[in-house]
Design an enzyme around this catalytic site. Sequence first.
Site, PDB file in Angstrom:
ATOM      1  N   ASP A   1     -14.106  -3.173   0.586  1.00  0.00           N
ATOM      2  CA  ASP A   1     -14.282  -3.455   1.973  1.00  0.00           C
ATOM      3  C   ASP A   1     -15.422  -4.412   2.253  1.00  0.00           C
ATOM      4  O   ASP A   1     -15.381  -4.756   3.520  1.00  0.00           O
ATOM      5  CB  ASP A   1     -14.443  -1.780   2.824  1.00  0.00           C
ATOM      6  CG  ASP A   1     -13.256  -1.072   2.971  1.00  0.00           C
ATOM      7  OD1 ASP A   1     -12.132  -1.696   2.456  1.00  0.00           O
ATOM      8  OD2 ASP A   1     -13.282  -0.075   3.318  1.00  0.00           O
TER       9      ASP A   1
ATOM     10  N   ARG B   1     -11.180  -2.018  15.387  1.00  0.00           N
ATOM     11  CA  ARG B   1     -10.660  -0.738  14.514  1.00  0.00           C
ATOM     12  C   ARG B   1     -11.768  -0.282  13.799  1.00  0.00           C
ATOM     13  O   ARG B   1     -11.805   1.091  13.460  1.00  0.00           O
ATOM     14  CB  ARG B   1      -9.513  -0.925  13.432  1.00  0.00           C
ATOM     15  CG  ARG B   1      -8.039  -1.116  13.956  1.00  0.00           C
ATOM     16  CD  ARG B   1      -7.133  -1.469  13.084  1.00  0.00           C
ATOM     17  NE  ARG B   1      -7.513  -0.354  12.130  1.00  0.00           N
ATOM     18  CZ  ARG B   1      -7.328  -0.622  10.856  1.00  0.00           C
ATOM     19  NH1 ARG B   1      -7.185  -1.737  10.203  1.00  0.00           N
ATOM     20  NH2 ARG B   1      -7.469   0.412   9.847  1.00  0.00           N
TER      21      ARG B   1
ATOM     22  N   ARG C   1       0.752  -1.047  -0.214  1.00  0.00           N
ATOM     23  CA  ARG C   1       0.173   0.074   0.041  1.00  0.00           C
ATOM     24  C   ARG C   1       0.865   1.258  -0.077  1.00  0.00           C
ATOM     25  O   ARG C   1       1.181   1.996   0.751  1.00  0.00           O
ATOM     26  CB  ARG C   1      -1.044   0.081   1.340  1.00  0.00           C
ATOM     27  CG  ARG C   1      -1.927  -1.151   1.074  1.00  0.00           C
ATOM     28  CD  ARG C   1      -2.879  -1.014   2.305  1.00  0.00           C
ATOM     29  NE  ARG C   1      -3.912  -0.215   2.279  1.00  0.00           N
ATOM     30  CZ  ARG C   1      -4.996   0.088   3.036  1.00  0.00           C
ATOM     31  NH1 ARG C   1      -4.999  -0.943   4.485  1.00  0.00           N
ATOM     32  NH2 ARG C   1      -5.833   0.597   3.040  1.00  0.00           N
TER      33      ARG C   1
HETATM   34  C1  UD1 Z   1      -9.210   3.859   1.535  1.00  0.00           C
HETATM   35  C2  UD1 Z   1     -10.276   3.169   2.878  1.00  0.00           C
HETATM   36  C3  UD1 Z   1     -10.328   1.449   2.660  1.00  0.00           C
HETATM   37  C4  UD1 Z   1     -10.521   1.202   1.462  1.00  0.00           C
HETATM   38  C5  UD1 Z   1      -9.965   1.842   0.443  1.00  0.00           C
HETATM   39  C6  UD1 Z   1     -10.417   1.507  -1.149  1.00  0.00           C
HETATM   40  C7  UD1 Z   1      -9.903   4.759   4.657  1.00  0.00           C
HETATM   41  C8  UD1 Z   1      -9.462   5.185   6.015  1.00  0.00           C
HETATM   42  N1  UD1 Z   1      -9.572   3.695   3.929  1.00  0.00           N
HETATM   43  O1  UD1 Z   1      -8.039   3.304   1.758  1.00  0.00           O
HETATM   44  O2  UD1 Z   1     -10.802   1.211   3.802  1.00  0.00           O
HETATM   45  O3  UD1 Z   1     -10.360  -0.116   1.271  1.00  0.00           O
HETATM   46  O4  UD1 Z   1      -9.782   3.422   0.444  1.00  0.00           O
HETATM   47  O5  UD1 Z   1     -11.867   2.085  -1.234  1.00  0.00           O
HETATM   48  O6  UD1 Z   1     -10.744   5.650   4.071  1.00  0.00           O
HETATM   49  N2  UD1 Z   1      -2.199   3.268  -3.994  1.00  0.00           N
HETATM   50  C9  UD1 Z   1      -1.166   3.478  -4.798  1.00  0.00           C
HETATM   51  N3  UD1 Z   1      -0.147   4.633  -4.078  1.00  0.00           N
HETATM   52  C10 UD1 Z   1      -0.631   5.514  -3.456  1.00  0.00           C
HETATM   53  C11 UD1 Z   1      -1.833   5.358  -2.910  1.00  0.00           C
HETATM   54  C12 UD1 Z   1      -2.649   4.135  -3.363  1.00  0.00           C
HETATM   55  O7  UD1 Z   1      -0.468   2.652  -5.405  1.00  0.00           O
HETATM   56  O8  UD1 Z   1       0.071   6.618  -3.042  1.00  0.00           O
HETATM   57  C13 UD1 Z   1      -3.008   2.118  -4.474  1.00  0.00           C
HETATM   58  C14 UD1 Z   1      -3.206   1.315  -3.179  1.00  0.00           C
HETATM   59  O9  UD1 Z   1      -2.133   0.566  -3.050  1.00  0.00           O
HETATM   60  C15 UD1 Z   1      -4.393   0.480  -3.317  1.00  0.00           C
HETATM   61  C16 UD1 Z   1      -5.256   1.476  -4.390  1.00  0.00           C
HETATM   62  O10 UD1 Z   1      -4.473   2.375  -4.952  1.00  0.00           O
HETATM   63  O11 UD1 Z   1      -4.063  -0.512  -4.524  1.00  0.00           O
HETATM   64  C17 UD1 Z   1      -6.382   2.082  -3.626  1.00  0.00           C
HETATM   65  O12 UD1 Z   1      -5.935   2.706  -2.604  1.00  0.00           O
HETATM   66  P1  UD1 Z   1      -6.693   4.129  -1.840  1.00  0.00           P
HETATM   67  O13 UD1 Z   1      -7.876   4.451  -2.685  1.00  0.00           O
HETATM   68  O14 UD1 Z   1      -5.589   4.972  -1.682  1.00  0.00           O
HETATM   69  O15 UD1 Z   1      -7.090   3.440  -0.508  1.00  0.00           O
HETATM   70  P2  UD1 Z   1      -6.764   4.027   1.013  1.00  0.00           P
HETATM   71  O16 UD1 Z   1      -7.134   5.462   0.919  1.00  0.00           O
HETATM   72  O17 UD1 Z   1      -5.630   3.515   1.635  1.00  0.00           O
END
Ligand code: UD1
Length: 419
Positions: free
Chosen positions: A306, A398, A121
């Site tokens: 989720d 959590r 992540r």
């Molecule tokens: C948020 C939610 C989480 C949910 C997810 C997707 C919160 C606190 N958490 O997590 O419950 O499962 O959205 O709906 O709101 N990625 C990258 N680089 C980055 C950021 C993300 O490659 O800098 C990738 C991640 O590895 C993942 C995808 O993008 O494969 C989606 O992640 P993201 O939408 O950012 O999820 P979160 O914000 O971490």
Amino acid sequence: MAVLTIEGGKRLSGEVEIHGAKNSALPIFAATFLCNEKCTLQNCPALSDVDASIKILKHLGCKVVREGDQIEIDPTAAHNCTIPDELMREMRSSIVFLGALIAKCGKARISYPGGCELGPRPVDLHILSLQKLGALIDERFGSIRCRRVGRLCGNTINLPLPSVGTTENIILASVTARGITKIHNAAREPEIIDLAGFLNACGAKISGAGDSVITIEGVEKLGGCTHRIISDRIEAATYMAAAAATGGEVLLKKVQPDYVEPVFYAFREAGCELEIGADTILLRAPARLNRIKLIRTQVYPGFPTDAQAPMMAMATVARGTTMFIETIFQNRYRHVDELCRFGANIKVEERVAIVEGVDSLYAAEAQATDLRGGAALVIAALAAHGESKIGNIRHIDRGYAELETDLQALGAHIKRVDY
Ligand code: UD1
């Protein structure tokens, strides 16, 4: 150490009130740090992730007063711009504090965030986006140091994927930046709309939240406001899956049905009847569920990643085969081996999981692997005959407030036992 013991095989029936959304509350807590007046947040769920956010706000110098589900945050004396490693590790969403810190303090130092292990992540998009707004970032020895010279500057940011956390971080960093920021391919999740609603009530100028282009016109400073957190669509989907897996009938109250809509088709395909009210969802399950042909996780308004694990627990007892395709996270099937302990028949090949429904599950001892995977084990245990034990429940705490009390009110035999 606590475990949940569940005497399964009881049909869930009754009413449950859905709590405030964890994923809305967390970025809004970070947003309060940007404000120059007191903020009152209502409908805050009692979760360990909320406790962790409060610890961070207090560490930064905010005054925080909690009374039931209402939390008052006074950021006016906040002075600190670093978040120590032990607080960052408590949850992944602590990364959204970075945007707020750099905007307000001009500098920030944090370490890499923790949270559920769902495969890699990375935070590369967060970093690149903040750099586009003029932040100078140095990543070294597991910590992220960030500073700015003058105010951050609005820019156009094209996200390669609609990351929820990155969209939130850009909003937080740009809300008081000079000029206009445009986010293309922004995340459209309801939690983004809630964050923008909170900030706009504090004087921000954000338009387009909920669409894939969001425009943020920087303002000089933000005031404060009273804001009610939206209800948790994933908690709602989890209770629906629990009711369905036990052949039950449950009325969800204080819910925002529009936001839960992406999962409705799966319940209907499984043979459940749904009655949707203004802020209620009634689910009536058949004695035996049908298979759901395909559950492919997608960004909002697609099927939420989720809800994948809870729905998989439900599909283990359906008649026939359900296919899951996880497109958001690389390693989001860690609950599968644990579900198989209950007698579930699941095969995983990379991003695909094939669930062959079985006639019934049997009681087992299992360990929660992550938050939603933990909820899946609770559902399996509720559907299984006999007494199950679920360990490692800190993951579940959590994201599910008052889980035992709410399930008990629906007729479940569940209790928390401290060892
Ligand atoms: C948020 C939610 C989480 C949910 C997810 C997707 C919160 C606190 N958490 O997590 O419950 O499962 O959205 O709906 O709101 N990625 C990258 N680089 C980055 C950021 C993300 O490659 O800098 C990738 C991640 O590895 C993942 C995808 O993008 O494969 C989606 O992640 P993201 O939408 O950012 O999820 P979160 O914000 O971490």
